[in-house]
Design a protein around this motif. Sequence first.
Motif, PDB file in Angstrom:
ATOM      1  N   ALA A 162       0.957  -0.968  -0.046  1.00 24.80           N
ATOM      2  CA  ALA A 162      -0.060   0.048   0.020  1.00 24.80           C
ATOM      3  C   ALA A 162       0.974   1.315  -0.013  1.00 24.80           C
ATOM      4  CB  ALA A 162      -1.014  -0.047   0.973  1.00 24.80           C
ATOM      5  N   MET A 163       2.115   1.185   0.798  1.00 25.64           N
ATOM      6  CA  MET A 163       2.769   2.325   0.885  1.00 25.64           C
ATOM      7  C   MET A 163       3.659   2.811  -0.694  1.00 25.64           C
ATOM      8  SD  MET A 163       2.291   3.496   3.828  1.00 25.64           S
ATOM      9  CE  MET A 163       0.806   2.934   3.607  1.00 25.64           C
ATOM     10  N   PHE A 164       3.763   1.553  -1.240  1.00 29.91           N
ATOM     11  CA  PHE A 164       4.581   1.689  -2.396  1.00 29.91           C
ATOM     12  C   PHE A 164       3.612   2.265  -3.359  1.00 29.91           C
ATOM     13  CE2 PHE A 164       5.445  -0.193  -6.633  1.00 29.91           C
ATOM     14  CZ  PHE A 164       6.736   0.399  -6.897  1.00 29.91           C
ATOM     15  N   LEU A 165       2.236   1.873  -3.419  1.00 25.23           N
ATOM     16  CA  LEU A 165       1.346   2.338  -4.382  1.00 25.23           C
ATOM     17  C   LEU A 165       1.160   3.939  -4.185  1.00 25.23           C
ATOM     18  CD1 LEU A 165      -1.156  -0.502  -4.575  1.00 25.23           C
ATOM     19  CD2 LEU A 165       0.657   0.118  -6.401  1.00 25.23           C
ATOM     20  N   THR A 166       0.857   4.296  -2.996  1.00 25.55           N
ATOM     21  CA  THR A 166       0.833   5.805  -2.365  1.00 25.55           C
ATOM     22  C   THR A 166       2.212   6.591  -2.847  1.00 25.55           C
ATOM     23  OG1 THR A 166      -0.751   4.942  -0.703  1.00 25.55           O
ATOM     24  CG2 THR A 166       0.195   7.222  -0.535  1.00 25.55           C
ATOM     25  N   TRP A 167       3.343   6.031  -2.388  1.00 26.82           N
ATOM     26  CA  TRP A 167       4.408   6.814  -2.578  1.00 26.82           C
ATOM     27  C   TRP A 167       4.764   7.027  -4.171  1.00 26.82           C
ATOM     28  CZ3 TRP A 167       8.478   8.576   0.101  1.00 26.82           C
ATOM     29  CH2 TRP A 167       9.828   8.843  -0.468  1.00 26.82           C
ATOM     30  N   LYS A 168       4.218   6.381  -4.981  1.00 21.93           N
ATOM     31  CA  LYS A 168       4.368   6.706  -6.448  1.00 21.93           C
ATOM     32  C   LYS A 168       3.349   7.747  -7.143  1.00 21.93           C
ATOM     33  CE  LYS A 168       7.739   4.163  -7.491  1.00 21.93           C
ATOM     34  NZ  LYS A 168       9.133   4.783  -8.023  1.00 21.93           N
ATOM     35  N   LEU A 169       2.275   8.043  -6.111  1.00 16.91           N
ATOM     36  CA  LEU A 169       1.315   8.964  -6.859  1.00 16.91           C
ATOM     37  C   LEU A 169       1.851  10.261  -6.654  1.00 16.91           C
ATOM     38  CD1 LEU A 169      -1.815   7.876  -4.671  1.00 16.91           C
ATOM     39  CD2 LEU A 169      -1.207   7.691  -7.343  1.00 16.91           C
ATOM     40  N   PRO A 170       1.770  11.301  -7.743  1.00 16.55           N
ATOM     41  CA  PRO A 170       2.198  12.770  -7.825  1.00 16.55           C
ATOM     42  C   PRO A 170       1.148  13.446  -6.841  1.00 16.55           C
ATOM     43  CG  PRO A 170       1.512  12.028  -9.809  1.00 16.55           C
ATOM     44  CD  PRO A 170       1.584  10.699  -9.052  1.00 16.55           C
ATOM     45  N   LEU A 171       1.754  14.588  -6.293  1.00 20.84           N
ATOM     46  CA  LEU A 171       0.454  15.124  -5.505  1.00 20.84           C
ATOM     47  C   LEU A 171       0.612  16.525  -6.224  1.00 20.84           C
ATOM     48  CD1 LEU A 171       2.181  14.493  -1.878  1.00 20.84           C
ATOM     49  CD2 LEU A 171       0.257  13.159  -3.285  1.00 20.84           C
ATOM     50  N   CYS A 172      -0.816  17.049  -5.834  1.00 21.36           N
ATOM     51  CA  CYS A 172      -1.073  18.409  -6.346  1.00 21.36           C
ATOM     52  C   CYS A 172      -1.387  19.497  -5.525  1.00 21.36           C
ATOM     53  CB  CYS A 172      -2.206  18.327  -7.204  1.00 21.36           C
ATOM     54  SG  CYS A 172      -1.823  17.772  -9.046  1.00 21.36           S
ATOM     55  N   CYS A 204       0.248  12.433   9.622  1.00 14.64           N
ATOM     56  CA  CYS A 204       0.075  11.648   8.139  1.00 14.64           C
ATOM     57  C   CYS A 204      -0.693  10.503   8.055  1.00 14.64           C
ATOM     58  CB  CYS A 204       1.247  11.565   7.362  1.00 14.64           C
ATOM     59  SG  CYS A 204       2.158  13.192   6.931  1.00 14.64           S
ATOM     60  N   ASP A 205      -1.336  10.718   7.239  1.00 19.29           N
ATOM     61  CA  ASP A 205      -2.226   9.174   7.015  1.00 19.29           C
ATOM     62  C   ASP A 205      -2.631   8.861   5.527  1.00 19.29           C
ATOM     63  OD1 ASP A 205      -5.415   9.907   6.473  1.00 19.29           O
ATOM     64  OD2 ASP A 205      -4.352  11.402   7.621  1.00 19.29           O
ATOM     65  N   ASN A 206      -2.515   7.802   5.181  1.00 11.15           N
ATOM     66  CA  ASN A 206      -2.602   7.408   3.702  1.00 11.15           C
ATOM     67  C   ASN A 206      -3.551   7.649   2.946  1.00 11.15           C
ATOM     68  OD1 ASN A 206      -1.246   5.579   1.956  1.00 11.15           O
ATOM     69  ND2 ASN A 206      -3.157   4.159   1.773  1.00 11.15           N
ATOM     70  N   MET A 207      -4.660   8.031   3.458  1.00 16.60           N
ATOM     71  CA  MET A 207      -5.963   8.476   2.840  1.00 16.60           C
ATOM     72  C   MET A 207      -5.710  10.042   2.563  1.00 16.60           C
ATOM     73  SD  MET A 207      -8.473   6.955   1.446  1.00 16.60           S
ATOM     74  CE  MET A 207      -9.576   7.686   0.039  1.00 16.60           C
ATOM     75  N   SER A 208      -5.206  10.690   3.594  1.00 16.92           N
ATOM     76  CA  SER A 208      -4.936  12.268   3.249  1.00 16.92           C
ATOM     77  C   SER A 208      -4.164  12.482   2.081  1.00 16.92           C
ATOM     78  CB  SER A 208      -4.323  12.661   4.515  1.00 16.92           C
ATOM     79  OG  SER A 208      -5.369  12.751   5.403  1.00 16.92           O
ATOM     80  N   LEU A 209      -3.082  11.589   1.602  1.00 10.97           N
ATOM     81  CA  LEU A 209      -1.873  11.498   0.838  1.00 10.97           C
ATOM     82  C   LEU A 209      -2.853  11.085  -0.402  1.00 10.97           C
ATOM     83  CD1 LEU A 209       0.842   9.993   2.311  1.00 10.97           C
ATOM     84  CD2 LEU A 209       0.724  12.392   1.812  1.00 10.97           C
ATOM     85  N   ILE A 210      -3.618  10.117  -0.630  1.00  9.04           N
ATOM     86  CA  ILE A 210      -4.485   9.837  -1.631  1.00  9.04           C
ATOM     87  C   ILE A 210      -5.227  10.834  -2.304  1.00  9.04           C
ATOM     88  CG2 ILE A 210      -6.104   8.030  -2.568  1.00  9.04           C
ATOM     89  CD1 ILE A 210      -4.727   5.921  -0.755  1.00  9.04           C
ATOM     90  N   ILE A 211      -5.807  11.352  -1.485  1.00 12.10           N
ATOM     91  CA  ILE A 211      -6.885  12.625  -1.738  1.00 12.10           C
ATOM     92  C   ILE A 211      -6.020  13.648  -2.343  1.00 12.10           C
ATOM     93  CG2 ILE A 211      -8.280  14.391  -0.615  1.00 12.10           C
ATOM     94  CD1 ILE A 211      -9.351  12.542   1.364  1.00 12.10           C
ATOM     95  N   SER A 245      -7.273   5.364  -8.250  1.00 10.23           N
ATOM     96  CA  SER A 245      -8.415   3.949  -8.076  1.00 10.23           C
ATOM     97  C   SER A 245      -7.703   2.865  -7.611  1.00 10.23           C
ATOM     98  CB  SER A 245      -9.382   4.005  -9.122  1.00 10.23           C
ATOM     99  OG  SER A 245      -8.272   3.635 -10.479  1.00 10.23           O
ATOM    100  N   ILE A 246      -6.343   2.525  -8.245  1.00  9.87           N
ATOM    101  CA  ILE A 246      -5.588   1.246  -7.720  1.00  9.87           C
ATOM    102  C   ILE A 246      -5.145   1.226  -6.363  1.00  9.87           C
ATOM    103  CG2 ILE A 246      -3.536  -0.207  -8.514  1.00  9.87           C
ATOM    104  CD1 ILE A 246      -3.795   0.800 -11.152  1.00  9.87           C
ATOM    105  N   SER A 247      -4.641   2.474  -6.139  1.00 11.31           N
ATOM    106  CA  SER A 247      -4.447   2.579  -4.714  1.00 11.31           C
ATOM    107  C   SER A 247      -5.305   2.562  -3.904  1.00 11.31           C
ATOM    108  CB  SER A 247      -3.464   3.909  -4.346  1.00 11.31           C
ATOM    109  OG  SER A 247      -3.078   3.934  -3.304  1.00 11.31           O
TER     110      SER A 247
END
Length: 333
Positions: free
Chosen positions: A158-168, A177-184, A191-193
């Motif tokens: 899960a961390m690997f998938l989130t780490w690769k997400l570019p942030l805006c 920090c929590d995972n969902m806040s970074l995904i948002i 969607s995969i993450s």
Amino acid sequence: MENAFNVSNNLILLGLVEMEGLEYLYCVLSIALYLFILLLSIVIVFVIFTDTKLHEPMYILISNLVLNGIFGSSSFFPKLIVDLITSSKTITHGNCMAQVLCITLFAMYEMSTFTMMAYDRYLAVCHPLHYGTWITNERVINLIIGSLVVSFIALLIAMFLTWKLPLCGNRLNNIFCDNMSLIILSCVDSSISQLYSASVFIVYLCVTIFVTVFSYLQIFSVCLKISGESRQKAVHTLVTHLLNFSIFLIGLLFIFIRYRLGSIKLPVIIHVLLSVTTLAVLPLLNPLIYGVRTHAVNIRITHYLQKMYAWPKWTNIPLHSAPISVISDNQSQ
């Protein structure tokens, strides 16, 4: 690609911004709470580890639960205290991911431990004659290690998938920090993450709740059939475990409510309160509840304190209390 989207390598924790003006008050409260958690937890672990009469599956699981509370609170409080002292309101992306891993691992491992404790009590109350052969210290330790490894591997993916997400963006409505806040904050399709994180969480939660509820229902059915002292001990066991498990579920419910209300403009302080319940309250209540309500642990703690400080005789608890009998059935608390 990630550098092209990220506005900064540092993320702003808006919860810390909300604390401006009262940093030192929050700092003192955080230090007091963290030290209290450490003190209570270390006492419980020390008593269980040093007293051979408590080297039994149930007490190993209690010490494991308390140690996990130390791990969870330590992934949150030290950073918060330093931020309040230095008036820092940011965290690097790498440190943020490390904190996400630690906090999420704490939550998943807490669920695993509650499940193992519920199943252990189910066997002790419902199958007392076979308990000693079905559940041994070695098997409990293997279960602890196995659940930790499974949780860690699932979270690393899960961390690997989130780490690769570019942030805006770089603003998190929290004090950690929590995972969902970074995904948002992601600029691209996440969607995969989200699907993987949600699937792991739902499967993990469903399995643990099913085993826990099944165990408690079986214990409750036994309580209805027996009478006298055995029934009282079984009910005491049931109430103690249900109390802690309910508090944990309430913390998860708060987190769920927080993200379900993500589209509503809630004050940042509400986001903070909904998030810190599990991290701040549970590590404090676990050693309190099990240290007070677990009879054998309570007696041994009092015994050690009497030896250290020579408590007066009016406490009505003798200095050399009677040996604690091996508790391998429903005489668990």
